[in-house]
Design a protein around this motif. Structure first.
Motif, PDB file in Angstrom:
ATOM      1  N   LEU A  63       0.491  -1.004  -0.342  1.00 26.33           N
ATOM      2  CA  LEU A  63      -0.278  -0.016   0.025  1.00 26.33           C
ATOM      3  C   LEU A  63       0.665   1.293   0.074  1.00 26.33           C
ATOM      4  N   LYS A  64       2.104   1.241  -0.041  1.00 25.19           N
ATOM      5  CA  LYS A  64       2.653   2.541   1.106  1.00 25.19           C
ATOM      6  C   LYS A  64       3.530   2.461  -0.337  1.00 25.19           C
ATOM      7  N   ASN A  65       3.736   1.720  -1.041  1.00 25.65           N
ATOM      8  CA  ASN A  65       5.317   1.669  -2.691  1.00 25.65           C
ATOM      9  C   ASN A  65       4.175   1.165  -4.034  1.00 25.65           C
ATOM     10  N   VAL A  66       3.170   1.002  -3.851  1.00 26.74           N
ATOM     11  CA  VAL A  66       2.219   1.699  -5.260  1.00 26.74           C
ATOM     12  C   VAL A  66       1.503   2.957  -5.522  1.00 26.74           C
ATOM     13  N   ASP A  67       1.099   3.316  -6.567  1.00 28.07           N
ATOM     14  CA  ASP A  67       0.347   4.690  -6.779  1.00 28.07           C
ATOM     15  C   ASP A  67      -1.138   4.695  -5.595  1.00 28.07           C
ATOM     16  N   LYS A  68      -1.622   5.912  -5.757  1.00 28.18           N
ATOM     17  CA  LYS A  68      -2.892   5.711  -4.955  1.00 28.18           C
ATOM     18  C   LYS A  68      -3.883   5.082  -5.332  1.00 28.18           C
ATOM     19  N   GLU A  69      -4.160   4.927  -7.140  1.00 27.71           N
ATOM     20  CA  GLU A  69      -4.811   4.562  -7.501  1.00 27.71           C
ATOM     21  C   GLU A  69      -5.290   2.891  -7.045  1.00 27.71           C
ATOM     22  N   SER A  70      -4.087   2.295  -7.140  1.00 25.59           N
ATOM     23  CA  SER A  70      -3.260   0.685  -6.944  1.00 25.59           C
ATOM     24  C   SER A  70      -4.048   0.658  -5.578  1.00 25.59           C
ATOM     25  N   ALA A  71      -3.151   1.559  -5.142  1.00 24.95           N
ATOM     26  CA  ALA A  71      -3.336   1.049  -3.068  1.00 24.95           C
ATOM     27  C   ALA A  71      -4.912   1.116  -2.692  1.00 24.95           C
ATOM     28  N   ASN A  72      -5.729   2.147  -3.293  1.00 26.90           N
ATOM     29  CA  ASN A  72      -7.136   2.268  -3.509  1.00 26.90           C
ATOM     30  C   ASN A  72      -7.701   0.918  -3.788  1.00 26.90           C
ATOM     31  N   ILE A  73      -7.730   0.411  -4.879  1.00 29.28           N
ATOM     32  CA  ILE A  73      -8.296  -0.943  -5.701  1.00 29.28           C
ATOM     33  C   ILE A  73      -7.851  -2.412  -5.215  1.00 29.28           C
ATOM     34  N   LEU A  74      -6.970  -1.620  -3.787  1.00 28.37           N
ATOM     35  CA  LEU A  74      -6.449  -3.380  -3.208  1.00 28.37           C
ATOM     36  C   LEU A  74      -6.911  -3.372  -1.881  1.00 28.37           C
ATOM     37  N   LYS A  75      -6.903  -1.859  -2.049  1.00 27.45           N
ATOM     38  CA  LYS A  75      -8.257  -1.976  -0.575  1.00 27.45           C
ATOM     39  C   LYS A  75      -9.287  -2.022  -0.430  1.00 27.45           C
ATOM     40  N   SER A  76     -10.063  -1.372  -2.080  1.00 30.25           N
ATOM     41  CA  SER A  76     -11.578  -2.353  -1.745  1.00 30.25           C
ATOM     42  C   SER A  76     -12.085  -3.490  -1.613  1.00 30.25           C
ATOM     43  N   ASN A  77     -11.079  -4.311  -2.823  1.00 30.36           N
ATOM     44  CA  ASN A  77     -10.529  -5.351  -2.805  1.00 30.36           C
ATOM     45  C   ASN A  77      -9.867  -6.670  -2.062  1.00 30.36           C
ATOM     46  N   ALA A  78      -9.899  -6.230  -1.072  1.00 32.22           N
ATOM     47  CA  ALA A  78      -8.735  -7.284  -0.268  1.00 32.22           C
ATOM     48  C   ALA A  78     -10.239  -7.937   0.898  1.00 32.22           C
ATOM     49  N   VAL A  79     -10.413  -8.742   0.892  1.00 28.03           N
ATOM     50  CA  VAL A  79     -10.818  -9.296   2.083  1.00 28.03           C
ATOM     51  C   VAL A  79     -10.132 -10.472   2.790  1.00 28.03           C
ATOM     52  N   LYS A  80     -10.889 -10.561   4.141  1.00 30.00           N
ATOM     53  CA  LYS A  80     -10.204 -10.878   5.395  1.00 30.00           C
ATOM     54  C   LYS A  80      -9.221 -12.430   5.170  1.00 30.00           C
ATOM     55  N   SER A  81      -8.807 -13.160   5.112  1.00 28.27           N
ATOM     56  CA  SER A  81      -7.491 -14.170   4.232  1.00 28.27           C
ATOM     57  C   SER A  81      -7.972 -15.649   5.802  1.00 28.27           C
ATOM     58  N   GLU A  82      -8.659 -16.324   5.124  1.00 23.72           N
ATOM     59  CA  GLU A  82      -8.521 -17.946   5.798  1.00 23.72           C
ATOM     60  C   GLU A  82      -7.563 -18.304   6.249  1.00 23.72           C
ATOM     61  N   LEU A  83      -6.124 -18.711   5.486  1.00 22.66           N
ATOM     62  CA  LEU A  83      -5.364 -18.848   5.427  1.00 22.66           C
ATOM     63  C   LEU A  83      -3.905 -18.720   6.152  1.00 22.66           C
ATOM     64  N   GLU A  84      -3.786 -19.832   7.421  1.00 28.25           N
ATOM     65  CA  GLU A  84      -3.301 -18.861   8.334  1.00 28.25           C
ATOM     66  C   GLU A  84      -1.198 -18.247   8.519  1.00 28.25           C
ATOM     67  N   GLY A  85      -1.696 -17.127   9.544  1.00 28.82           N
ATOM     68  CA  GLY A  85      -0.466 -16.332   8.611  1.00 28.82           C
ATOM     69  C   GLY A  85      -0.971 -15.272   7.948  1.00 28.82           C
ATOM     70  N   CYS A  86      -1.790 -15.145   7.267  1.00 26.21           N
ATOM     71  CA  CYS A  86      -2.290 -14.169   5.667  1.00 26.21           C
ATOM     72  C   CYS A  86      -3.045 -12.718   6.497  1.00 26.21           C
ATOM     73  N   TYR A  87      -3.523 -11.809   6.320  1.00 22.21           N
ATOM     74  CA  TYR A  87      -4.120 -11.114   6.662  1.00 22.21           C
ATOM     75  C   TYR A  87      -5.422 -10.805   6.060  1.00 22.21           C
ATOM     76  N   LYS A  88      -4.593 -10.633   4.437  1.00 19.18           N
ATOM     77  CA  LYS A  88      -5.902 -10.030   4.200  1.00 19.18           C
ATOM     78  C   LYS A  88      -5.655 -11.196   2.416  1.00 19.18           C
ATOM     79  N   ALA A  89      -6.553 -11.046   1.644  1.00 21.44           N
ATOM     80  CA  ALA A  89      -6.990 -12.275   0.333  1.00 21.44           C
ATOM     81  C   ALA A  89      -7.832 -11.526  -0.615  1.00 21.44           C
ATOM     82  N   ILE A  90      -7.188 -11.880  -1.988  1.00 19.63           N
ATOM     83  CA  ILE A  90      -8.346 -11.351  -3.126  1.00 19.63           C
ATOM     84  C   ILE A  90      -8.456 -12.234  -3.640  1.00 19.63           C
TER      85      ILE A  90
END
Length: 200
Positions: free
Chosen positions: A69-96
């Motif tokens: 999120l810190k290293n990509v352009d603002k539009e890409s960061a917003n796309i990622l934030k609005s499409n990432a959901v909580k991950s069900e995999l152990e040790g992971c935080y978000k998922a697409i």
């Protein structure tokens, strides 16, 4: 022995592992380093339609997600934030899940900052009840070349496996998108296979 297995079945078991959390993730990081050493010798063909980015779950660790999120352009960061959901995999935080919204004409808009799951593909690290994690190789337009080389490496190790892998390569060498069937890669083979690739 190398098993050809269906990827979906690998996620169906209880994820309570025999190894403790620290050991498991130490092994996870070790497997990641080995996959990167192998993938240095390969690249996705230009004809690839990025089907891996359209059908698979892409998981992010928390620090990785925040770094991207810190290293990509603002539009890409917003796309990622609005499409990432909580991950069900152990040790992971978000998922697409499913078709990645960061694709433009089958090309990744954050390629230089893509997550670990994408950097490691077509290798997939799977939770394993006894060993902590295991390594599989999915079939795709790039991985068939890895399979061909793996067969060549096996020629001096095990003639039966050499023949099986050659037959698998011949069957899938013209594959045009990824396939959910994969090959289990034994960790005790990895260093020797990497050495083989480096000497070519």
């Amino acid at each position: 022995m190398i098993a050809i297995i269906n990827l979906a079945s690998l996620f169906s078991f209880n994820r309570v592992n025999a190894m403790d959390r620290r050991q498991r993730f130490k092994k996870h990081d070790w497997l990641i380093s080995k996959t990167q050493s192998i993938l240095e010798h390969y690249s996705c063909p230009e004809s690839c339609n990025a089907s891996c980015c359209k059908t698979h779950i892409i998981d992010f660790r928390r620090k990785e997600y925040e770094r991207i999120l810190k290293n990509v352009d603002k539009e890409s960061a917003n796309i990622l934030k609005s499409n990432a959901v909580k991950s069900e995999l152990e040790g992971c935080y978000k998922a697409i899940v499913g078709n990645c919204p960061l694709l433009i004409n089958s090309k990744c808009r954050i390629y230089d900052n893509r997550p670990e799951a994408c950097r490691s593909f077509p290798f997939v690290i799977i939770p394993d009840e006894e060993a902590g994690f295991g390594l599989t190789l999915l079939l795709c337009p790039m991985s068939v070349n890895i399979i061909q080389d793996y067969a060549q490496w096996y020629e001096s190790v095990n003639s039966t496996m050499h023949s099986r892998l050659n037959a698998l390569y011949e069957q899938y060498k013209n594959i045009d998108k990824n396939n959910d069937f994969c090959i289990e890669m034994k960790e005790h083979n990895l260093d020797s296979f990497i050495e083989f690739l480096e000497k070519r």
